[in-house]
Every structure is written in C-alpha cells, then in structure tokens.
Design an enzyme around this catalytic site. Sequence first.
Site, short mmCIF file in Angstrom:
data_model
loop_
_atom_site.label_atom_id
_atom_site.label_comp_id
_atom_site.label_asym_id
_atom_site.label_seq_id
_atom_site.Cartn_x
_atom_site.Cartn_y
_atom_site.Cartn_z
N CYS A 4 59.45 81.32 -37.64
CA CYS A 4 58.78 82.58 -37.90
C CYS A 4 57.51 82.37 -38.69
CB CYS A 4 59.71 83.51 -38.69
SG CYS A 4 61.32 83.76 -37.91
N SER A 45 62.93 84.41 -32.18
CA SER A 45 64.39 84.52 -32.19
C SER A 45 65.03 83.23 -31.71
CB SER A 45 64.84 85.68 -31.30
OG SER A 45 64.30 86.90 -31.77
N ASN A 47 61.21 81.87 -43.16
CA ASN A 47 60.73 81.05 -42.05
C ASN A 47 61.51 79.75 -42.06
OD1 ASN A 47 59.21 79.58 -40.15
ND2 ASN A 47 57.68 78.99 -41.68
N ASP A 84 71.33 83.27 -40.26
CA ASP A 84 71.26 82.55 -41.52
C ASP A 84 70.48 83.28 -42.60
OD1 ASP A 84 68.90 82.23 -40.13
OD2 ASP A 84 68.81 80.04 -40.32
N GLY A 114 61.41 62.91 -33.45
CA GLY A 114 61.83 61.72 -34.19
C GLY A 114 61.07 61.51 -35.47
#
Length: 632
Positions: free
Chosen positions: A2, A52, A75, A100, A364
Amino acid sequence: MCGIAGIFHCGTPKPVDPERVARMTDALAHRGPDGSGVWTGPGVGLGHRRLSIIDIAGSPQPMHSADGRAAIVFNGEIYNFRELRRELEAGGAQFRTDGDTEVILAAWSRWGVECLARLHGMFAFALYDARRRELVLARDRLGVKPLFTAQLSDGSVAFASELKGLLAHPLLRREVDPLAIDDYLAWGYVPDHRSILKGVGKLAAGHYQVLRHEAPPPPPVQWWDVDFSHRRSGSTADLSAELLHHMREAVGSRMVADVPLGAFLSGGVDSSSVVALMAESSRDPVSTCSIGFDVAELDETRHAEKVARLFGTDHHARSVDPDDFAAADRIASMFDEPFADASALPTWRVCQLAREHVTVALSGDGADEAFAGYRRQVFHAREEQARAVLPGALRGPMFGALGAAWPKADWAPRPLRAKATLLSLARDGAEGYARAVGVVPAEMRARLYADSFAGRLDGYRAEDAFVRTMRAAPARSGLDRAQYADLKFWLPGDILTKVDRTSMDVSLEAREPLLDHRLIEFAAQLPLRQRIRGRQGKWLLKHTMRRYLPDDVLFRPKQGFVTPIAQWLRGPLAGEARAIATGARLARTGWFDAAQLSRIAEAHIAGRADNSRLLWQLLMLDRSLDRLGISG
C-alpha cells in the site's frame, strides 16, 4: 502492499483538511489501486491507498480499533499475523476482519511499542492513539518499506510512503540540500540519513518515532539492530540444517496470499534458492520471470531457463535494449530523488513482466549482505588480513604511493586493475571499505564541483557517515563491520529502495524471504569460515543448497543484475553522454565544472576510461531535478 500518507500537528492541534490528505494519497495511487480512504481528527489526518493481498474483501484503511481508541494506516505484510491473532484472542481480543492490519491495532492495545518486536514482516505504519494523543510512526527492522517525513512551517509533520506524497503538500519547500548531492555522487543514491530536499527526512530502518500534540518532535528511537559480536558453535552439518530450517520458514511464510504469487528468477544462487524452496512447498508450478540484455556477456536468461526447467516453473522472459533508455524519465519519476543504480531499469522491466502474471513476487535480495556474497566483502576480508600484519604507519605511505602511481586501467584484465586495492590498503578498514562501496571517490568529486558549490559543502564528506557506521558496529572482525554497514546503509538506501519503487510503480508486491530477521540474526553469528572460504563468499548458503541446485548454478562467477550501460553510452547513447555537460537543468545549477564533465564523457566514448557509472549518475540527476522542478 500500500501507500500511506498523513499530517500531524505537533503544536496546537489545528484542523486537518481531508482534501489535502487525499491529494497526498492520490500521488501514491500506483502503490494501491484497489481502494483509498482518509480519516481526520483533531490535529491529525491519515490517508491510505490499498493493494489488496490478504483479506481482499475486508480490512479497509484507515482502520480503527474496536474500542475507537486507535486508528492506523499500514503499508506492508505481517507474516506471523495469524499466530499473533490466536495469542491476542486467547487474551480476550475480538476481531472483525481476517487481515493483518487489525492485528497490529490489537497488538498495540496490548503491548504498546513493545509490539514491534513481535511483528515478523515488512512494514511502515502510522498509528494514532487518541487516549495518549500521540502518533506513532514505525518502520520494519531492515527498511523494506519506506517512510518519508517533513516538518512544515505550520507546525505540522507530514509523512508519506514516497517523496511524491510530500510533494503534493503545498507547504513543502523544494530546496535542494547540497550535502545530498555529495551523498548521491558518492553512493549513487541518497542514503536514508538524508533527503534530496532540505527539511525532509526518512525514518530509519528499525526505528520508531512518537509525535505528541503540543510538543516538538522527539528524535526517533531504535527498536532493533543486528549484532555481529557473537559466534555460533556447531558442525557444518548442524549449521546447514539450521540455515535450511530458517530459509524454509522464511519462504513458506511469504507464500501466503489471496492473489496469484510468483518469483523473480535471474538464475543466480539467491533467486534460484528461493524458487527451489517455493517449488518444494507448492503443488502447482511456480510462476517465474527473468529479464535479459542485448549484450551476450551480461545476459543471464539461459541460466534462469535452466533453473526453470529444473523445477518445472511456468517461466516468462523478456529482454532490455538501448531503446529502453527512453524510460529514464519514468525511472526518475518513480524514485523522485536521484537514483543511479542502473539495474533499476531491468528491475522495473521484470516487475512489469511479473505483474502480467501475478500480484506478489518473491525475490532473492538480502543474501549477499547477510552471508558475505559480494566480491567487495571477500576482498575486504583478505585486505583485513594484510592490515593485521602490516602496521598503519607502514601501510599508509607504501600503499598510498603505489596506489597514486598505479594507472586507472579500466580496460585491463581484472588482475592488473590494482589501483583500488592499493588505495584501500593505505587506509584503515572502514575507510578502505567505504571506498570499495562508493562510486565516485572524494578526490574525483572535488574535481567535478564548481568552486561556488564546493564552498557550500563546507568540508562535508559523504563517506564519513558510512565510516562511523562501520566503526560503531557491534562486531568482532572487519568482515562483520563491512556486512553490518551493508545491511544498515547500502541495503535500505539502494537495494530495497530500488525494489520498492520499481515494484510499486506497477502495483506489484515484492517480498524478500532472505531478509527474514531471524535468518539475518542467524547469519550474523556464523563463524567467518562459514561465510567465506578462499575466494568463495556465501559458503554455507551454497553448501546447504547443493541438495537442490547444481554446482554450475551455485559456483559460477557472480554476475549480478548488471545493465550494459557502458556499452550503450559508447554506442547508441553517446549523444546523451556528450549532452551532460550542457544539459539544461545541470547547466543552470552551476554545481559542476562543465569542461571537466565534457572530458569525462569524451574519455568514456573513446574507450580510454570506463566512466559509465558517473555518466549515468549525472544523467539521472539531471532528470530528477527536472522532475522536481529544481534548477539550483
């Protein structure tokens, strides 16, 4: 993922115009195309743009706690939010959503700032506590997610995920900080302790700041650090098993999403390791993406394709060529501040490719910093052995004289290009490593600057902050200190900034499992021999991954995500190189010696020197100044 923005009055809690907050968040629409929201209260305004990923139908922001005490804009991703939710529910907490964000609110209500240590993931958030009349700004341990702040003339503090969010505020001054220009030329980016604009700051990784009404902003507080001062014991087999456990946990936790998920795949050790562990835990083919170049010796797509075949991934590839230079203005717009890591261009292209197939991509990034995978770290470890034998009083004059006399032979085979090593050995470890990490050394910067601009610097030297970071590191060896500085300085300023801006520009969430803080803390305690053996960095990581990857993937020379910018600036982009000395924005600043810039460009085009990194820096600086509307 976000974008967040907001305003908080540290003086009198004046009303906050919701339209002003909305304009700030609208500037971040690319970070969150799926929804937006603004909330204001006495002296505070919070704004949010949503991409989302988890709990797609729920979890709108700004979000309020069930008791109305707190509001948050967030965010990032908290990977252990389900475990925290169960713990909080056992203590009586009730939840209205499945995401969350609400877990952070409940954790704050239960533990206050101590909740930060319980959050596993990447995040930047602003949480307003009405009972305490304070706004808490917090950033994750390693700085995966950014947060800019600015103190404004009306007594407020504005914050945003990107500088462009602050630029939407009419009270933000657009005055360049000359010290940031020296920082930028030294490193190729503006590090987190500074901003291109005066009055703008960045909350440091692993820090929080508590703003209160009717009190001036206090300094941020560090809530996490990595400690290299301890060593783990145990056999290679035991350490390898523990490493694999951490890596599986890190990759597995980052595969949780309610949207399509894939991975970047270069064919190198790090991205191949992530893909191998993803394939191990997934029933379906992993979606992978790679980017190649039109210069054969820099193109890694064949290595990526080999790994893709090995794990049966759904693989996608694309190439970058000189025509993509037309995207330089777009790159400048993404970063706002000047940013000269030329791999930003292919990183953006691979993000574009990934977004055609997925919404979340694992990378990575982080293994080189954590496990000593950079060539400069290997060289530094060997140089430190020489420093331990030869006293500084002998090294300085001897190697300094040799380094000054040695030609800068960019065209020569690598073993004959000893100038940098000799100059490094003439210094102590921190000074030597700062020189190895930097792009344009201090003595060359001094030749570039016009006298008037040099006077504005007043003796400032960009390397000093890096040197202080190394010398203050909780560490036992020179290699420890180098890795610590890379994690604290280079990683958030360059690598994570690059990935955040290029991925968010296309509304793609990038996740870095090899930066799981438990993995980083484990790696920081490894004995030196488990990190480097001979000329081989990341030794334990490579040893551990031999059960998944062939030796020609694990042990081929490190290539990195290198853009063939040197070749382009001698060929199709030579005109751009020549134009630097007379570029409209740079010329109007009066910061540089135009004749010196012209000589640098011509020497590169003629093949007498490789000045590509400096030329690219100046090109991107010119475009960033244009983007910011600044001429001096």
